[in-house]
Design a protein around this motif. Sequence first.
Motif, PDB file in Angstrom:
ATOM      1  N   SER A  66       0.826  -1.202   0.000  1.00  0.00           N
ATOM      2  CA  SER A  66       0.000   0.000   0.000  1.00  0.00           C
ATOM      3  C   SER A  66       0.864   1.258   0.000  1.00  0.00           C
ATOM      4  N   GLY A  67       0.505   2.183  -0.872  1.00  0.00           N
ATOM      5  CA  GLY A  67       1.205   3.460  -0.919  1.00  0.00           C
ATOM      6  C   GLY A  67       2.469   3.459  -1.763  1.00  0.00           C
ATOM      7  N   LYS A  68       2.834   2.329  -2.315  1.00  0.00           N
ATOM      8  CA  LYS A  68       4.031   2.240  -3.156  1.00  0.00           C
ATOM      9  C   LYS A  68       3.612   2.243  -4.624  1.00  0.00           C
ATOM     10  N   PRO A  69       4.401   2.871  -5.482  1.00  0.00           N
ATOM     11  CA  PRO A  69       4.051   2.946  -6.911  1.00  0.00           C
ATOM     12  C   PRO A  69       3.989   1.569  -7.587  1.00  0.00           C
ATOM     13  N   VAL A  70       3.030   1.436  -8.486  1.00  0.00           N
ATOM     14  CA  VAL A  70       2.907   0.209  -9.270  1.00  0.00           C
ATOM     15  C   VAL A  70       4.211  -0.056 -10.025  1.00  0.00           C
ATOM     16  N   LYS A  71       4.845   1.017 -10.502  1.00  0.00           N
ATOM     17  CA  LYS A  71       6.117   0.900 -11.225  1.00  0.00           C
ATOM     18  C   LYS A  71       7.145   0.128 -10.397  1.00  0.00           C
ATOM     19  N   ASP A  72       7.197   0.401  -9.098  1.00  0.00           N
ATOM     20  CA  ASP A  72       8.171  -0.269  -8.234  1.00  0.00           C
ATOM     21  C   ASP A  72       7.879  -1.765  -8.115  1.00  0.00           C
ATOM     22  N   HIS A  73       6.600  -2.114  -8.079  1.00  0.00           N
ATOM     23  CA  HIS A  73       6.217  -3.519  -8.015  1.00  0.00           C
ATOM     24  C   HIS A  73       6.589  -4.237  -9.315  1.00  0.00           C
ATOM     25  N   LEU A  74       6.279  -3.592 -10.439  1.00  0.00           N
ATOM     26  CA  LEU A  74       6.580  -4.198 -11.739  1.00  0.00           C
ATOM     27  C   LEU A  74       8.089  -4.348 -11.950  1.00  0.00           C
ATOM     28  N   GLU A  75       8.837  -3.355 -11.517  1.00  0.00           N
ATOM     29  CA  GLU A  75      10.293  -3.413 -11.598  1.00  0.00           C
ATOM     30  C   GLU A  75      10.823  -4.602 -10.795  1.00  0.00           C
ATOM     31  N   THR A  76      10.266  -4.790  -9.618  1.00  0.00           N
ATOM     32  CA  THR A  76      10.685  -5.877  -8.735  1.00  0.00           C
ATOM     33  C   THR A  76      10.372  -7.228  -9.360  1.00  0.00           C
ATOM     34  N   LEU A  77       9.177  -7.391  -9.856  1.00  0.00           N
ATOM     35  CA  LEU A  77       8.809  -8.663 -10.484  1.00  0.00           C
ATOM     36  C   LEU A  77       9.629  -8.913 -11.747  1.00  0.00           C
ATOM     37  N   GLY A  78       9.887  -7.858 -12.507  1.00  0.00           N
ATOM     38  CA  GLY A  78      10.702  -8.000 -13.717  1.00  0.00           C
ATOM     39  C   GLY A  78      12.122  -8.432 -13.408  1.00  0.00           C
ATOM     40  N   HIS A  79      12.708  -7.845 -12.383  1.00  0.00           N
ATOM     41  CA  HIS A  79      14.074  -8.217 -12.008  1.00  0.00           C
ATOM     42  C   HIS A  79      14.120  -9.653 -11.517  1.00  0.00           C
ATOM     43  N   ALA A  80      13.125 -10.055 -10.724  1.00  0.00           N
ATOM     44  CA  ALA A  80      13.077 -11.430 -10.223  1.00  0.00           C
ATOM     45  C   ALA A  80      12.944 -12.416 -11.383  1.00  0.00           C
ATOM     46  N   CYS A  81      12.143 -12.083 -12.379  1.00  0.00           N
ATOM     47  CA  CYS A  81      12.002 -12.939 -13.564  1.00  0.00           C
ATOM     48  C   CYS A  81      13.321 -13.025 -14.335  1.00  0.00           C
ATOM     49  N   ALA A  82      14.012 -11.903 -14.448  1.00  0.00           N
ATOM     50  CA  ALA A  82      15.304 -11.889 -15.133  1.00  0.00           C
ATOM     51  C   ALA A  82      16.309 -12.765 -14.391  1.00  0.00           C
ATOM     52  N   PHE A  83      16.292 -12.713 -13.067  1.00  0.00           N
ATOM     53  CA  PHE A  83      17.172 -13.560 -12.260  1.00  0.00           C
ATOM     54  C   PHE A  83      16.877 -15.036 -12.534  1.00  0.00           C
ATOM     55  N   ASN A  84      15.597 -15.402 -12.556  1.00  0.00           N
ATOM     56  CA  ASN A  84      15.212 -16.790 -12.849  1.00  0.00           C
ATOM     57  C   ASN A  84      15.685 -17.208 -14.238  1.00  0.00           C
ATOM     58  N   GLU A  85      15.580 -16.301 -15.175  1.00  0.00           N
ATOM     59  CA  GLU A  85      16.012 -16.592 -16.547  1.00  0.00           C
ATOM     60  C   GLU A  85      17.522 -16.832 -16.595  1.00  0.00           C
ATOM     61  N   LEU A  86      18.280 -16.048 -15.848  1.00  0.00           N
ATOM     62  CA  LEU A  86      19.728 -16.252 -15.782  1.00  0.00           C
ATOM     63  C   LEU A  86      20.070 -17.618 -15.207  1.00  0.00           C
ATOM     64  N   LEU A  87      19.336 -18.051 -14.208  1.00  0.00           N
ATOM     65  CA  LEU A  87      19.571 -19.380 -13.645  1.00  0.00           C
ATOM     66  C   LEU A  87      19.310 -20.467 -14.687  1.00  0.00           C
ATOM     67  N   LYS A  88      18.236 -20.295 -15.468  1.00  0.00           N
ATOM     68  CA  LYS A  88      17.950 -21.270 -16.529  1.00  0.00           C
ATOM     69  C   LYS A  88      19.058 -21.269 -17.575  1.00  0.00           C
ATOM     70  N   LEU A  89      19.511 -20.089 -17.971  1.00  0.00           N
ATOM     71  CA  LEU A  89      20.583 -19.994 -18.966  1.00  0.00           C
ATOM     72  C   LEU A  89      21.878 -20.630 -18.456  1.00  0.00           C
ATOM     73  N   ALA A  90      22.145 -20.482 -17.164  1.00  0.00           N
ATOM     74  CA  ALA A  90      23.370 -21.048 -16.587  1.00  0.00           C
ATOM     75  C   ALA A  90      23.360 -22.565 -16.651  1.00  0.00           C
ATOM     76  N   LYS A  91      22.186 -23.162 -16.669  1.00  0.00           N
ATOM     77  CA  LYS A  91      22.068 -24.621 -16.722  1.00  0.00           C
ATOM     78  C   LYS A  91      22.020 -25.143 -18.158  1.00  0.00           C
ATOM     79  N   ALA A  92      21.818 -24.256 -19.121  1.00  0.00           N
ATOM     80  CA  ALA A  92      21.658 -24.668 -20.515  1.00  0.00           C
ATOM     81  C   ALA A  92      22.999 -25.085 -21.116  1.00  0.00           C
ATOM     82  N   ASP A  93      22.927 -26.057 -22.002  1.00  0.00           N
ATOM     83  CA  ASP A  93      24.128 -26.494 -22.710  1.00  0.00           C
ATOM     84  C   ASP A  93      24.554 -25.482 -23.766  1.00  0.00           C
ATOM     85  N   LEU A  94      23.575 -24.787 -24.314  1.00  0.00           N
ATOM     86  CA  LEU A  94      23.844 -23.850 -25.391  1.00  0.00           C
ATOM     87  C   LEU A  94      23.043 -22.575 -25.143  1.00  0.00           C
ATOM     88  N   ILE A  95      23.701 -21.449 -25.272  1.00  0.00           N
ATOM     89  CA  ILE A  95      23.018 -20.171 -25.138  1.00  0.00           C
ATOM     90  C   ILE A  95      22.964 -19.533 -26.523  1.00  0.00           C
TER      91      ILE A  95
END
Length: 97
Positions: A66-95
């Motif tokens: 409550s009281g925090k900008p939607v932009k801040d929430h979206l930024e947070t979720l976007g960064h967390a998704c990017a982190f998850n994507e990096l973990l997947k890429l680190a496990k991949a045989d080919l990037i």
Amino acid sequence: MYKNRLREIDELKSKIDGFHPLNPDILKQIQEYYKIGLTYSSNALEGNTLDLAETKVVIEDGLTISGKPVKDHLETLGHACAFNELLKLAKADLITE
């Protein structure tokens, strides 16, 4: 001096290697810890107003603060998704594009 330091580094690496493979539950806890911490730190540098605890709530529970900008929430979720994507890429045989 440098040889002693390199020897110390080799000894520490051997100790770390002794913990492998990590228990999957412990590995998941470590990854979540860093995902939250790195998301908070990176976003804070960009002016995001969520504190560490709020960042954790947004990522883990999907709640809005409550009281925090939607932009801040979206930024947070976007960064967390990017982190998850990096973990997947680190496990991949080919990037690719």
